[in-house]
Design an enzyme around this catalytic site. Sequence first.
Site, PDB file in Angstrom:
ATOM      1  N   GLY A 123       0.822  -1.205   0.000  1.00  0.00           N
ATOM      2  CA  GLY A 123       0.000   0.000   0.000  1.00  0.00           C
ATOM      3  C   GLY A 123       0.853   1.251   0.000  1.00  0.00           C
ATOM      4  O   GLY A 123       0.484   2.282  -0.573  1.00  0.00           O
ATOM      5  N   ASN A 124       2.046   1.144   0.618  1.00  0.00           N
ATOM      6  CA  ASN A 124       2.963   2.281   0.628  1.00  0.00           C
ATOM      7  C   ASN A 124       3.724   2.430  -0.681  1.00  0.00           C
ATOM      8  O   ASN A 124       4.390   3.447  -0.896  1.00  0.00           O
ATOM      9  CB  ASN A 124       3.953   2.152   1.790  1.00  0.00           C
ATOM     10  N   LYS A 163       0.083  -2.918  13.146  1.00  0.00           N
ATOM     11  CA  LYS A 163      -0.065  -2.634  11.715  1.00  0.00           C
ATOM     12  C   LYS A 163      -0.310  -1.149  11.482  1.00  0.00           C
ATOM     13  O   LYS A 163      -1.295  -0.577  11.941  1.00  0.00           O
ATOM     14  CB  LYS A 163      -1.233  -3.452  11.148  1.00  0.00           C
ATOM     15  N   LYS A 182      -0.698  -7.928   4.480  1.00  0.00           N
ATOM     16  CA  LYS A 182      -0.866  -8.474   3.126  1.00  0.00           C
ATOM     17  C   LYS A 182       0.294  -9.367   2.722  1.00  0.00           C
ATOM     18  O   LYS A 182       0.130 -10.251   1.876  1.00  0.00           O
ATOM     19  CB  LYS A 182      -1.081  -7.338   2.110  1.00  0.00           C
ATOM     20  N   LYS A 191       7.283  -8.910   6.161  1.00  0.00           N
ATOM     21  CA  LYS A 191       7.758  -9.225   4.813  1.00  0.00           C
ATOM     22  C   LYS A 191       8.810 -10.333   4.857  1.00  0.00           C
ATOM     23  O   LYS A 191       8.763 -11.299   4.082  1.00  0.00           O
ATOM     24  CB  LYS A 191       8.323  -7.966   4.147  1.00  0.00           C
TER      25      LYS A 191
END
Length: 305
Positions: A14-15, A126, A209, A267
């Site tokens: 999203g970033n 988050k 995500k 991640k």
Amino acid sequence: MTERKPTLVVALGGNALLKRGQPLEASVQRENIALAARTIAQLTRQWQVVLVHGNGPQVGLLALQNSAFDKVAPYPLDILGAESQGMIGYMLQQTLKNALPDQEISVLLTQVEVSASDPAFSNPTKYIGPVYDRAQAETLAAEKGWVFRQDGEWTRRVVPSPQPKRILESDAISALIQRGHLVICNGGGGVPVVEKGDGYHGIEAVIDKDLSAALLARQIEADALLILTDADGVYLNWGQPDQRPLAQVTPAELKNMTFDAGSMGPKVAACCQFVEQCHGIAGIGALADGLAILAGDKGTRISNN
């Protein structure tokens, strides 16, 4: 018969679509999505792509807009997550179709099961929404009861991020992949739901995500997982004078290192889970470097050897 391409799950941050500090405007997001579409289009030459996107900045913006109208109770985060799936999925689908007119592209609203007893609900990590200075964050915390943490040099809202357990629409995703569709799914990590006696119900959270993308990659037995973000790779001791980039690394090596729980940590964990269980390759890096990351020329490439 056309030879089957190897399957690649791409997690688009999203970033990467709305960079930290950028105004949260549709026009800015469209510009960034145009760059994303060029990278994804390049990847489709060699890979059967399944696209998962983040929603941190976007769902935070929806929460702010949602709370501005005080005549109705604010909508919960699961519904805002579903809204963000439609908003981001629409822009990605349209831009990708314009770049790949012969490619079938489908957006699938996706629910992901989590546990109501997940410890994340008592420890929000988050990041969502825009960046604030300390005074703004303190005011919002007092007014709305929101929790804030430092995100590098910025302050951002944090919400619970429970572990994804099961993707409810996995059969539909697999069916679309088998028909050659570029599938956009698990948006924002998926809409978080919990199972109760009468079925599934939404819960206040935002699923990471990257962990959701790794779960999807394992379920569909993908060949590779690629996480594209606004960082150019994984760094040891990020933000410290002795920081150094990690170019080629194994899951075993990464397990001896520590990364931020709200950003790079999930991640790295997602990639390690995928590589260890599926014996494929995984990569983390900048949006524009997709093919180069998988080739080991840029970013961070994670494999068992």
